[in-house]
Design a protein around this motif. Structure first.
Motif, PDB file in Angstrom:
ATOM      1  N   GLY A 140      -1.507  10.866  -8.354  1.00  0.00           N
ATOM      2  CA  GLY A 140      -0.671  11.870  -9.021  1.00  0.00           C
ATOM      3  C   GLY A 140       0.193  11.420  -9.894  1.00  0.00           C
ATOM      4  N   THR A 190      -2.889  13.421 -11.273  1.00  0.00           N
ATOM      5  CA  THR A 190      -4.357  12.869 -11.200  1.00  0.00           C
ATOM      6  C   THR A 190      -5.028  13.538 -12.605  1.00  0.00           C
ATOM      7  OG1 THR A 190      -4.798  15.256 -10.261  1.00  0.00           O
ATOM      8  CG2 THR A 190      -4.541  13.421  -8.730  1.00  0.00           C
ATOM      9  N   ALA A 218      -0.315  16.097  -1.206  1.00  0.00           N
ATOM     10  CA  ALA A 218      -1.623  15.282  -1.515  1.00  0.00           C
ATOM     11  C   ALA A 218      -2.509  15.807  -0.552  1.00  0.00           C
ATOM     12  CB  ALA A 218      -1.033  13.907  -0.929  1.00  0.00           C
ATOM     13  N   LYS A 242      -1.512  17.127  -8.162  1.00  0.00           N
ATOM     14  CA  LYS A 242      -2.490  16.282  -7.466  1.00  0.00           C
ATOM     15  C   LYS A 242      -3.756  17.088  -7.216  1.00  0.00           C
ATOM     16  CE  LYS A 242       1.174  13.607  -5.075  1.00  0.00           C
ATOM     17  NZ  LYS A 242       1.033  12.580  -5.759  1.00  0.00           N
TER      18      LYS A 242
END
Length: 394
Positions: free
Chosen positions: A14, A16, A175, A198
């Motif tokens: 991240g 990403t 996440a 993310k």
């Protein structure tokens, strides 16, 4: 001499890599924020965020990163002097607890460590000791991106219920959302939060919160409520109140495209893709570890996440490997953070990733290990290739 050119590849957890379709979705003029199109965009995203959280409850969108979403959760259900229990498995639940402490909340940490996931039995035992029910909320993360730990949120929810404790169960899915199964209602989660950068493949800047009826009841008497984060303020009839002012229009268009892509792929396929690619990374690291220098930070295989793998190094500087991969080959690895600063590197396998991205990253790491003469078992990338060849049917 380098072999890098063209687009640099981010293998960090991240932000990403963003799909080209998501980038193109933002390339448009500003929208009339009072138009039906804007209202339809917002309504569709709030509805689909609840689908991603797997909840029938309401979702909220904030112009904020994950730390802002942490604050949104805390301020909406807690009062100064309340006590919370933070479940340690790395850096991020602790950071969430630190934010609460700065607001005047009493924070107790159920001690874990950076090499293991949360033990549900320990959660249940601690809650059974709290006869007066002084603990008002329990904080956990599904995946800690610093340690690489995967926490069994379903099992923790069962432990809380087994203890008969009324504390709110609040989970950080930054996440994991859009990468791994997350079942807010089925797992007994009262409040969940996440971010855009993310698994949701969108630029940083959007934070998401979902809250069930139990949390919304507690919200009515919460003493830390402030106008910007407040759920009640965001439920007003005027559309602009959903964002406490001007909507982040272009980020919303990006998110709409990203969520459409996830639903088109189908979530079960997204989860399978992450599991297969995560295991490919683990197969490579297991081979490299035969050189007695590299190893998994998380000791138990079942507690390693499908979105990020944290690799510790013994006797060698991971910063040198990070520098080589970036400057010579154009691949950016995640650095060790918190207690693992200067001791580890991280390989992200979340969001907009596929086999060539992951195999390319593993190949570059192996090139770096060879170039820097860091001892390692040979054939890590081949092990990843073999795994995918066995697992992805023709």
């Amino acid at each position: 001499m380098t072999v890098r050119a063209g687009r640099e590849f981010l293998a960090i957890p991240g932000p990403t890599t963003m799909p080209d379709e998501v980038l193109r979705a933002m390339h448009r003029p500003a929208l009339d924020i009072y138009s039906d199109q804007m209202i339809e965009l917002s309504d569709s995203l709030h509805r689909d965020l609840s689908k991603l959280f797997a909840t029938k409850s309401r979702s909220y969108v904030y112009i904020a990163n994950g730390h802002g979403a942490w604050e949104a959760v805390l301020t909406n259900v807690l009062s100064r002097g309340d006590k919370i229990l933070v479940l340690e498995s790395g850096r991020f639940a602790i950071g969430w607890g630190d934010a609460a402490a700065a607001m005047g909340v009493e924070v107790e940490v159920l001690k874990g460590d950076w090499r293991r996931a949360i033990r549900p039995a320990e959660v249940e035992a601690r809650l059974r000791q709290d006869k007066e029910h002084s603990i008002k909320a329990i904080l956990a993360v599904q995946v800690d991106t610093a340690s690489g730990a995967y926490n069994d949120i379903e099992a923790i929810g069962k432990a809380i219920r087994a203890a008969g404790h009324p504390a709110l169960f609040m989970v950080d899915a930054v996440a994991s959302l859009g990468c791994m199964p997350f079942e807010m209602d089925a797992w007994g989660i009262d409040v969940a939060m996440s971010g855009s950068q993310k698994g949701l493949m969108t630029p940083p800047g959007l934070g998401f919160v979902a809250a069930n009826d139990r949390a919304r009841k507690v919200h009515k008497t919460a003493g830390l409520r402030t106008p910007y984060w407040d759920w009640t303020e965001r439920e007003g009839s005027e559309h602009y109140r959903k964002y406490a002012g001007t909507a982040p229009v272009h980020l919303l268009f990006a998110l709409r495209q990203a969520v459409d892509m996830l639903f088109e792929e189908k979530l079960e396929n997204v989860f399978l893709r992450h599991r297969l690619l995560g295991e490919a990374v683990r197969r490579a690291v297991a081979v490299w570890a035969e050189g007695q220098v590299l190893g998994f930070n998380i000791a138990e295989a079942s507690e390693r996440s499908n979105t990020v793998t944290t690799v510790v190094m013994n006797g060698h500087d991971p910063v040198e490997l990070h520098k080589y991969c970036k400057e010579k080959c154009g691949v950016v690895l995640g650095v060790g953070i918190g207690d693992l600063q200067g001791q580890a590197f991280r390989i992200a396998h979340m969001g907009h990733v596929n086999a060539p991205m992951i195999l390319g990253t593993l190949g570059v790491i192996e090139v770096g290990l060879n170039a820097l003469q860091i001892p390692h078992g040979n054939g890590g990338t081949e092990a990843a290739i073999d795994w995918l060849g066995e697992s992805v049917s023709a």
